[in-house]
Design an enzyme around this catalytic site. Structure first.
Site, PDB file in Angstrom:
ATOM      1  N   HIS A 147      66.990  40.795  22.704  1.00 47.85           N
ATOM      2  CA  HIS A 147      67.713  42.245  22.775  1.00 47.85           C
ATOM      3  C   HIS A 147      66.941  41.992  20.443  1.00 47.85           C
ATOM      4  O   HIS A 147      67.540  43.527  20.366  1.00 47.85           O
ATOM      5  CB  HIS A 147      69.002  42.996  22.508  1.00 47.85           C
ATOM      6  CG  HIS A 147      68.682  42.353  24.810  1.00 47.85           C
ATOM      7  ND1 HIS A 147      68.806  41.526  24.391  1.00 47.85           N
ATOM      8  CD2 HIS A 147      68.592  43.120  25.198  1.00 47.85           C
ATOM      9  CE1 HIS A 147      69.493  41.451  26.260  1.00 47.85           C
ATOM     10  NE2 HIS A 147      68.847  43.383  26.364  1.00 47.85           N
ATOM     11  N   GLY A 169      71.542  46.495  18.040  1.00 50.09           N
ATOM     12  CA  GLY A 169      71.050  47.147  17.022  1.00 50.09           C
ATOM     13  C   GLY A 169      71.168  48.629  17.608  1.00 50.09           C
ATOM     14  O   GLY A 169      71.302  49.590  16.929  1.00 50.09           O
ATOM     15  N   HIS A 192      74.181  50.570  19.250  1.00 57.21           N
ATOM     16  CA  HIS A 192      74.995  51.377  19.461  1.00 57.21           C
ATOM     17  C   HIS A 192      74.793  52.523  19.229  1.00 57.21           C
ATOM     18  O   HIS A 192      75.415  53.639  19.806  1.00 57.21           O
ATOM     19  CB  HIS A 192      76.022  50.656  19.339  1.00 57.21           C
ATOM     20  CG  HIS A 192      77.427  50.552  19.288  1.00 57.21           C
ATOM     21  ND1 HIS A 192      78.013  50.502  20.742  1.00 57.21           N
ATOM     22  CD2 HIS A 192      78.039  51.707  19.010  1.00 57.21           C
ATOM     23  CE1 HIS A 192      79.035  50.953  21.120  1.00 57.21           C
ATOM     24  NE2 HIS A 192      79.537  52.242  19.518  1.00 57.21           N
ATOM     25  N   GLY A 193      75.130  52.699  18.438  1.00 58.14           N
ATOM     26  CA  GLY A 193      74.496  54.570  17.782  1.00 58.14           C
ATOM     27  C   GLY A 193      73.282  55.217  18.712  1.00 58.14           C
ATOM     28  O   GLY A 193      74.222  56.194  19.037  1.00 58.14           O
ATOM     29  N   ARG A 194      72.732  54.139  19.358  1.00 57.12           N
ATOM     30  CA  ARG A 194      71.302  55.896  19.938  1.00 57.12           C
ATOM     31  C   ARG A 194      72.303  54.933  21.275  1.00 57.12           C
ATOM     32  O   ARG A 194      72.120  56.677  21.928  1.00 57.12           O
ATOM     33  CB  ARG A 194      70.369  54.687  19.769  1.00 57.12           C
ATOM     34  CG  ARG A 194      69.410  55.480  20.349  1.00 57.12           C
ATOM     35  CD  ARG A 194      67.894  54.729  20.667  1.00 57.12           C
ATOM     36  NE  ARG A 194      67.817  55.512  19.280  1.00 57.12           N
ATOM     37  CZ  ARG A 194      67.019  54.606  18.976  1.00 57.12           C
ATOM     38  NH1 ARG A 194      65.863  54.061  19.570  1.00 57.12           N
ATOM     39  NH2 ARG A 194      65.839  54.776  17.659  1.00 57.12           N
ATOM     40  N   GLY A 195      73.213  54.855  21.311  1.00 57.51           N
ATOM     41  CA  GLY A 195      73.464  54.424  23.214  1.00 57.51           C
ATOM     42  C   GLY A 195      74.493  55.296  23.017  1.00 57.51           C
ATOM     43  O   GLY A 195      74.731  56.799  24.062  1.00 57.51           O
ATOM     44  N   GLY A 250      86.170  45.363  31.317  1.00 51.99           N
ATOM     45  CA  GLY A 250      85.441  45.208  30.885  1.00 51.99           C
ATOM     46  C   GLY A 250      85.569  43.550  30.166  1.00 51.99           C
ATOM     47  O   GLY A 250      85.674  43.070  29.712  1.00 51.99           O
ATOM     48  N   ASP A 267      83.724  46.136  14.290  1.00 50.72           N
ATOM     49  CA  ASP A 267      83.683  46.338  15.497  1.00 50.72           C
ATOM     50  C   ASP A 267      82.930  47.380  15.610  1.00 50.72           C
ATOM     51  O   ASP A 267      83.199  48.254  16.090  1.00 50.72           O
ATOM     52  CB  ASP A 267      84.218  45.551  16.720  1.00 50.72           C
ATOM     53  CG  ASP A 267      83.571  45.203  18.079  1.00 50.72           C
ATOM     54  OD1 ASP A 267      82.606  45.131  18.665  1.00 50.72           O
ATOM     55  OD2 ASP A 267      84.392  46.926  18.403  1.00 50.72           O
ATOM     56  N   GLY A 298      81.983  49.449  18.915  1.00 45.84           N
ATOM     57  CA  GLY A 298      82.521  49.815  19.409  1.00 45.84           C
ATOM     58  C   GLY A 298      84.041  50.124  19.626  1.00 45.84           C
ATOM     59  O   GLY A 298      84.132  51.169  19.961  1.00 45.84           O
TER      60      GLY A 298
END
Length: 584
Positions: free
Chosen positions: A217, A411, A413-416, A499, A569, A571
């Site tokens: 990934h 990398g 996370h922003g797009r998600g 989680g 982090d 998140g």
């Protein structure tokens, strides 16, 4: 970099649609992914595999007789959602249960586990195998902390062959777990990979160097060494895998030399020439070896070596025939029992202009209509405004969050987060237009976020919003601080339950827990909702910044724990941005 695309958002779906057009006699599109174009009429265990896009031929390229019955296709480097997994499993199921197979990553585990629970509630017999072959990512001797990389192919091939022979679900699952316990992999990266639409790679390797222990990934290597000649690289890879050899393993192994995307076949053959010599020196006999692109990482330059010791029945299953778009072995005898309706669909796709539906849809039932109080319905347009503000804030910070995630993760996370917020905004718009109150609108937002974003953050934000919305359906006034504090606390409780992280693990929990606690304290003190939320958002911001002083203990950043030190982090940071946007 990825140069052939129409839009970033459509990349995964259009790539899958193109795969179906190129191999329409083998696969067909269904909501969420692909399944076999034809199916034998006799009942059998269905093997459903999946993960994020960007790894072809994993996973959609492995759908076909002798291997998988269906593949769930997530966004680039992001786990598919539970909703997608359920849809593909229903389409692939053939009457004797479903085995879910995927790589051992936090987002995949969350979403496949959630899908398994939902499918079992529908009456399906479901089991899972999370492939964990990457020895570089292990936490000490604990194999459950290893990632799944190219070893997926061996484990899933064994499971698919067992299912094709008519074995029971219990037996297929047992053989898959046995193969996983016998499989080890290690890789090196020579350059980073670049997400579609990005102008720089997720990480870089210094000229003349190589990153040892990279992930598929885009996770950077665990160490960076000088680039060495092929002979020395082969010796290091083989020696590492032999040192990790399972206890009692024999001398026969399935061996895979995998190219990660930009390393050419000629280079792989040079390395394979040297690998064979090292195998011989260690007394290991490769059985039906595979050399080529087996699990890629977009345009990453690099290789991985996999060894799976073929004890007991595993060798026979590894050698069994298979026919998929990307993996062909031996000759399969047609049993003449194909499902006529499915065959008709497959052949209909041969008509000029016939395009398969893009994957990614869902098939979950809609939420039952719940009557909500007038105060909740009246407040729903405010929720819509706040959701739009959250979406704008995340769009503005997409690159920042992606760069932060790339420090020790993949990398994406922003797009998600932007994908999830966009889906949630559309869902809230539709809910408000239909006369829903805050509770139903939040539940719809959570369903949409989880379904479209996928990955770990998609699953967690989906759970939080659904829990908050369900709490709001109790009938209490959504404009009350007590009501909001209760809903937020329910959301954070669900976040921790699903989680499994705790405060101090360097995750979203480190910002969410103090935020919820601040709201509860303010409610007890009789403060107003606007001032209490603003103060709690400031608390979340401080807590998120404080994660920069922590070392990651969970999630994808864990194998790169030391590298994450000094960086907050992603998140926790995105959580702080979301709650801050609600103040504006």
């Amino acid at each position: 970099m990825t140069t052939v695309l129409n839009s970033v958002d459509d990349f995964a779906g259009e790539a899958t649609a193109g795969l179906v057009l190129a191999h329409r006699r083998l696969v067909r599109a269904v909501p969420g992914g692909v399944v076999r174009a034809t199916q034998a009429s006799a009942p059998k265990v269905a093997l459903v595999v999946g993960g994020g896009s960007g790894h072809y031929p994993a996973f959609a390229g492995w759908v076909g007789r002798g291997l998988a019955d269906g593949a769930v296709v997530g966004n680039v480097f992001a786990s598919p959602s539970a909703r997608q997994i359920c849809a593909v499993a229903r389409a692939a199921e053939r009457g004797r249960g479903v085995l879910l197979g995927y790589g051992n990553y936090a987002g995949d585990v969350l979403n496949f586990d959630a899908a398994a629970r939902a499918l079992r509630a529908e009456g399906l017999d479901v089991r899972s195998v999370a492939v964990s072959d990457d020895i570089a990512s292990a936490d000490g001797e604990d194999p459950s902390t290893r990632r799944g990389i190219a070893g997926d192919l061996v484990v899933l091939k064994v499971a698919g062959a067992a299912a094709e022979r008519g074995l029971s679900l219990a037996d297929v699952a047992h053989l898959a777990h046995l193969a996983n316990a016998r499989t080890r992999s290690l890789g090196v990266a020579f350059s980073g990979c670049t997400l579609p639409g990005a102008d720089r790679p997720l990480f870089s390797v210094r000229p003349g160097g190589m990153g040892v222990g990279m992930g598929v990934h885009g996770e950077p290597g665990l160490s960076e060494d000088d680039l060495v000649p092929s002979r020395e690289l082969a010796a290091r890879l083989v020696a590492a895998l032999v040192a990790a050899r399972p206890a009692g393993a024999g001398d026969r192994a399935a061996v895979l030399l995998n190219g990660l995307g930009s390393t050419k076949y000629e280079e792989l053959f040079v390395l394979w020439h040297d690998v064979v010599r090292e195998l011989e020196a260690h007394g290991i006999q490769p059985v039906a070896p595979e050399v080529g692109e087996l699990m890629t990482s977009l345009d990453m330059a690099g290789v991985s070596l996999t060894m799976s010791w073929l004890d007991g029945p595993l060798e026979e299953l590894w050698l069994a025939p298979a026919q998929t778009p990307a993996f062909v072995r031996g000759t399969l005898v047609d049993d003449g029992a194909a499902d006529a309706s499915v065959v008709t669909q497959a052949h209909a796709a041969d008509r000029p202009g016939a395009l398969p539906a893009l994957p990614g849809g869902d098939a979950w039932a809609n939420e039952e209509h719940v009557a909500e109080p007038s105060a909740s319905v009246a407040a729903a347009p405010v929720l819509l405004e706040l959701t739009a503000a959250v979406h704008r804030a995340l769009v503005e910070r997409e690159q920042q969050l992606g760069a932060l995630d790339a420090v020790a993760g993949d990398g994406d996370h922003g797009r998600g987060m932007v994908t999830g917020a966009s889906a949630a905004l559309t869902a809230v718009e539709d809910a408000v237009a239909s006369g829903a109150g805050v509770g139903r609108a939040l539940v719809a937002a959570g369903e949409a976020w989880a379904a479209k974003a996928g990955g770990t953050s998609g699953a967690l934000w989906g759970e939080m919003l659904r829990s908050a919305g369900t709490t709001m359906l109790s009938g209490a006034d959504p404009r009350s601080l007590w009501t909001v504090a209760r809903a937020v606390s329910a959301a954070v409780d669900q976040l921790q339950a699903v989680g499994g992280a705790a405060v101090g693990d360097k995750t979203i929990v480190d910002a969410a827990v103090p935020f919820a606690a601040a709201l509860q304290h303010a409610a007890a003190a009789g403060e107003s909702l606007p001032s209490a939320w603003a103060a709690a958002a400031a608390t979340a911001r401080t807590a998120a910044d404080g994660t920069g002083r922590m070392v990651a203990r969970r999630g994808r950043a864990r194998p790169h724990a030391e590298r994450s030190l000094g960086h907050p982090d992603p998140g926790a940071t995105s959580f702080a941005h979301v709650v801050a946007a609600v103040c504006r």
